[in-house]
Design a protein around this motif. Structure first.
Motif, PDB file in Angstrom:
ATOM      1  N   ILE A 198      -1.275  50.936 -35.610  1.00 43.71           N
ATOM      2  CA  ILE A 198       0.050  50.562 -35.099  1.00 43.71           C
ATOM      3  C   ILE A 198      -0.101  49.865 -33.751  1.00 43.71           C
ATOM      4  O   ILE A 198       0.461  48.802 -33.506  1.00 43.71           O
ATOM      5  N   ARG A 199      -0.912  50.475 -32.884  1.00 43.68           N
ATOM      6  CA  ARG A 199      -1.102  49.887 -31.541  1.00 43.68           C
ATOM      7  C   ARG A 199      -1.660  48.465 -31.642  1.00 43.68           C
ATOM      8  O   ARG A 199      -1.167  47.540 -31.001  1.00 43.68           O
ATOM      9  N   GLN A 200      -2.658  48.304 -32.524  1.00 47.43           N
ATOM     10  CA  GLN A 200      -3.269  46.962 -32.666  1.00 47.43           C
ATOM     11  C   GLN A 200      -2.233  45.933 -33.105  1.00 47.43           C
ATOM     12  O   GLN A 200      -2.202  44.811 -32.611  1.00 47.43           O
ATOM     13  N   ALA A 201      -1.406  46.337 -34.045  1.00 48.49           N
ATOM     14  CA  ALA A 201      -0.406  45.395 -34.567  1.00 48.49           C
ATOM     15  C   ALA A 201       0.608  45.040 -33.471  1.00 48.49           C
ATOM     16  O   ALA A 201       0.996  43.880 -33.329  1.00 48.49           O
ATOM     17  N   VAL A 202       1.020  46.039 -32.676  1.00 47.59           N
ATOM     18  CA  VAL A 202       1.987  45.777 -31.608  1.00 47.59           C
ATOM     19  C   VAL A 202       1.373  44.785 -30.605  1.00 47.59           C
ATOM     20  O   VAL A 202       1.993  43.787 -30.215  1.00 47.59           O
ATOM     21  N   GLU A 203       0.135  45.078 -30.209  1.00 50.24           N
ATOM     22  CA  GLU A 203      -0.488  44.214 -29.183  1.00 50.24           C
ATOM     23  C   GLU A 203      -0.685  42.795 -29.701  1.00 50.24           C
ATOM     24  O   GLU A 203      -0.401  41.822 -29.003  1.00 50.24           O
ATOM     25  N   ALA A 204      -1.127  42.676 -30.948  1.00 47.93           N
ATOM     26  CA  ALA A 204      -1.339  41.329 -31.515  1.00 47.93           C
ATOM     27  C   ALA A 204      -0.007  40.589 -31.608  1.00 47.93           C
ATOM     28  O   ALA A 204       0.090  39.416 -31.246  1.00 47.93           O
ATOM     29  N   GLY A 205       1.017  41.288 -32.067  1.00 45.41           N
ATOM     30  CA  GLY A 205       2.339  40.651 -32.183  1.00 45.41           C
ATOM     31  C   GLY A 205       2.797  40.132 -30.835  1.00 45.41           C
ATOM     32  O   GLY A 205       3.195  38.967 -30.693  1.00 45.41           O
ATOM     33  N   HIS A 206       2.697  40.982 -29.813  1.00 47.09           N
ATOM     34  CA  HIS A 206       3.178  40.587 -28.482  1.00 47.09           C
ATOM     35  C   HIS A 206       2.364  39.432 -27.890  1.00 47.09           C
ATOM     36  O   HIS A 206       2.907  38.599 -27.177  1.00 47.09           O
ATOM     37  N   ARG A 207       1.057  39.407 -28.218  1.00 51.69           N
ATOM     38  CA  ARG A 207       0.230  38.279 -27.717  1.00 51.69           C
ATOM     39  C   ARG A 207       0.773  36.940 -28.199  1.00 51.69           C
ATOM     40  O   ARG A 207       0.543  35.915 -27.606  1.00 51.69           O
ATOM     41  N   HIS A 208       1.477  36.979 -29.342  1.00 51.41           N
ATOM     42  CA  HIS A 208       1.955  35.712 -29.936  1.00 51.41           C
ATOM     43  C   HIS A 208       3.477  35.642 -29.961  1.00 51.41           C
ATOM     44  O   HIS A 208       4.058  34.975 -30.810  1.00 51.41           O
ATOM     45  N   ASN A 209       4.098  36.358 -29.021  1.00 51.09           N
ATOM     46  CA  ASN A 209       5.571  36.316 -28.878  1.00 51.09           C
ATOM     47  C   ASN A 209       6.349  36.778 -30.095  1.00 51.09           C
ATOM     48  O   ASN A 209       7.442  36.286 -30.373  1.00 51.09           O
ATOM     49  N   CYS A 210       5.772  37.664 -30.868  1.00 48.12           N
ATOM     50  CA  CYS A 210       6.531  38.252 -31.982  1.00 48.12           C
ATOM     51  C   CYS A 210       7.130  39.557 -31.481  1.00 48.12           C
ATOM     52  O   CYS A 210       6.455  40.305 -30.771  1.00 48.12           O
ATOM     53  N   TRP A 211       8.364  39.872 -31.863  1.00 46.01           N
ATOM     54  CA  TRP A 211       8.823  41.229 -31.590  1.00 46.01           C
ATOM     55  C   TRP A 211       8.275  42.131 -32.695  1.00 46.01           C
ATOM     56  O   TRP A 211       8.008  41.664 -33.821  1.00 46.01           O
ATOM     57  N   VAL A 212       8.069  43.405 -32.351  1.00 48.77           N
ATOM     58  CA  VAL A 212       7.452  44.303 -33.324  1.00 48.77           C
ATOM     59  C   VAL A 212       8.301  45.563 -33.490  1.00 48.77           C
ATOM     60  O   VAL A 212       8.605  46.260 -32.520  1.00 48.77           O
ATOM     61  N   GLY A 213       8.693  45.827 -34.723  1.00 53.09           N
ATOM     62  CA  GLY A 213       9.457  47.031 -35.035  1.00 53.09           C
ATOM     63  C   GLY A 213       8.657  47.947 -35.939  1.00 53.09           C
ATOM     64  O   GLY A 213       7.558  47.606 -36.386  1.00 53.09           O
ATOM     65  N   LEU A 214       9.222  49.114 -36.191  1.00 46.17           N
ATOM     66  CA  LEU A 214       8.575  50.062 -37.102  1.00 46.17           C
ATOM     67  C   LEU A 214       9.669  50.623 -38.003  1.00 46.17           C
ATOM     68  O   LEU A 214      10.688  51.110 -37.498  1.00 46.17           O
TER      69      LEU A 214
END
Ligand code: PEP
Ligand code: MG
Length: 544
Positions: free
Chosen positions: A481-497
């Protein structure tokens, strides 16, 4: 135990004695012994008094049901100032030597009949308002009132119908619920009951022998039970207690930002499985729909739903959410969700089989139907589209191409389409491992922790025998989960769960610290989660 059904105006449970209200018929003479001038003066006096009373009702409705509902009484006041209406009353008094009571009744009936003949149900319902006004003026002329409607005790009120003024005059502290034999869901009484948050049913064929008996009004199913069996009574009491708890949370939290003590904001949205669930999301003050599982339209049916049917469902949800974001996930069948209309073959490993985006990308006609319906609904609010079970960049590109094709087709046809964000479910370890690449292709990620857990831990989510091996807090899942959040934010994606883990309060602080932008949970979990979030302090010195 006896029961009857009706149409629900507002969900909710009411339990208490049933009190049947019967309006007393006004008795008055038709022919006046006074001069027309004297009758006109009586009418004028009563009219002015009715205007004054309406001012009081307006204030009470404003207080208990808000401005929109209170406006009914402003309209009533305007009716009492309407030149045509006043001329009609005057005409009957002068032309028929009638009493003011008789003239008001005749003029009111004539005006009500005009409204009743209009085809629009809203305008038809206005005829009840006109009768209500006439009745009030007649009551003033006769110096009589409606009496004590609830007979002194907290009760569920049953009546043939109720006028808006009767509804507002009811003592809300003793009114548990309302059932009426007649009335429409767009009548002002229904509007008031909704605004005053009173469970209510219309169209109930109740029996006069039920007066004073214990009743349970189930505003969710539209049923009323008389002398309920003990089992049913205790089940309903429990549900009622749950409603009260939710209601008090709602009162505490409504309108307040969803923010931690140190100022970190997170959205709490609701997951829904059908258009019918949207009311639950609204009742729980969800900030949007984080996951609309669209497959409900395909389950239990031999024929796949048409574009029009899908559009109607999506539009209903999007309009109800009134500008708040609705994330519609494209078809996610296969594995545990079987849809007869696809005639899927039995597979050795269905969870690893032909499912979700894999079906959509191989059955493009069906995929396009759904995407067109979603794009059309996007013209009515804020819509995002989300693809499930993604494992590669290629799948995302292919799905987006089909989406673009649908948009172009609709635009060529002159059909309105809104701006639609595109996202993916991150629910496979593959998606987490290539999250940086995937994030470049989309606007958002939504973590599907139900599947992510099953695929990461190699534990079938359907197999209860594996429960003792399944640790939803497993570090592998949390790191994913953490990896996905960080990767998303690196590319300006918002991340939900949007998986079940979102409602696990033991993890809320962890999720906030990871930087998740949104949690989407079942509607009933929204308010408790919001309460928890507002009490958290994420400052470093509080980090365990
Ligand atoms: C998930 O997998 O976490 C999810 C939200 O989707 P579903 O439960 O519908 O597979
Ligand atoms: Mg899933």
């Amino acid at each position: 135990m006896q029961s009857a059904t009706g149409k629900s105006i507002l969900g909710g449970i009411a339990i208490g004695p049933l009190c049947i209200y019967q309006r007393e018929e006004s008795v008055f003479s038709a022919i006046s012994s006074l001069t027309p001038e004297e009758e006109l003066a009586r009418f004028e006096g009563a009219r002015l008094k009715a205007m004054e009373q309406l001012g009081g009702l307006y204030e009470k409705a404003l207080d208990e049901a808000g401005e929109e509902s209170a406006a009914i009484f402003e309209i009533h006041r305007m009716m009492l100032e309407d030149g045509d209406y006043l001329d009609a009353v005057k005409g009957v008094i002068e032309g028929q030597n009638a009493t003011a009571e008789r003239a008001v009744t005749i003029a009111g009936e004539n005006f009500a009949a005009v409204f009743e003949a209009i085809e629009d149900p809203y305008m038809q319902a206005r005829s009840a308002d006109i009768r209500d006004i006439s009745r009030q003026v007649v009551n003033i002329l006769l110096d009589s009132g409606d009496g004590e409607m609830l007979k002194g005790q907290p009760a569920i009120l049953a009546a043939d119908d109720l006028t808006p003024s009767e509804t507002v005059q009811l003592d809300k502290s003793r009114l548990l619920g309302i059932i009426t034999r007649y009335g429409s869901s767009s009548s002002h009484t229904a509007i008031l009951a909704r605004a005053m948050n009173i469970p209510a049913l219309i169209g109930v064929d109740f029996d006069s022998s039920w007066d004073g008996k214990t009743a349970v009004l189930d505003g969710y199913s539209g049923c009323v039970y008389i002398d309920p069996a003990p089992g049913l009574l205790s089940e309903m009491e429990q549900r009622h207690q749950g409603d009260l708890k939710r209601e008090s949370l709602l009162q505490d939290l409504k309108g307040k930002p969803n923010i931690t003590l140190d100022g970190r904001e997170i959205k709490v949205c609701a997951n829904i499985g059908s258009a019918g669930d949207v009311n639950l999301a609204l009742q729980n003050d969800a900030q949007g729909i984080g996951l609309f599982r669209s497959e409900f339209l395909y389950l239990d049916t031999e024929d796949s739903p048409t574009e029009e049917q899908q559009f109607a469902h999506y539009k209903q949800v999007v309009e109800a959410m009134d500008g708040k974001r609705v994330v519609i996930r494209t078809l996610d069948i296969g594995a545990d969700k079987q849809a007869p209309c696809f005639h899927l073959e039995k597979e050795e490993n269905p969870a690893l089989g032909y499912r979700a985006i894999r079906i959509s990308l191989t059955q493009k006609k069906i995929f396009k139907q759904q995407l067109r319906a979603i794009l059309r609904a996007s013209a009515f609010g804020t819509v995002s589209v989300m693809f499930p079970m993604i494992i590669s960049v290629q799948e995302v590109r292919e799905a987006r191409e089909v989406l673009e094709e649908c948009r172009e087709e609709l635009e060529d046809q002159g059909i309105a389409v809104g701006k639609v964000e595109v996202g993916i479910m991150v629910e496979t370890p593959a998606a987490v491992m290539i999250a940086d690449e995937l994030a470049e292709e989309v606007d958002f990620f939504s973590l599907g922790t139900n599947d992510l857990t099953q695929y990461t831990l190699a534990i079938d989510r359907q197999n209860p025998r594996l429960d003792r091996f399944c640790d939803p807090h497993h570090p592998a899942v949390l790191r994913m989960i953490r990896q996905a959040v960080e990767a998303g934010h690196r590319h300006n994606c918002w991340v939900g769960l949007c998986g079940e883990l979102g409602a696990d309060q033991a993890l809320t602080e962890t999720f906030l610290r990871m930087g998740l932008d949104e949690l989407s949970v079942s509607p009933g979990a929204v308010l408790p989660l919001r309460k928890l979030i507002r009490g958290l302090d994420l400052r470093e010195e509080n980090n365990p």
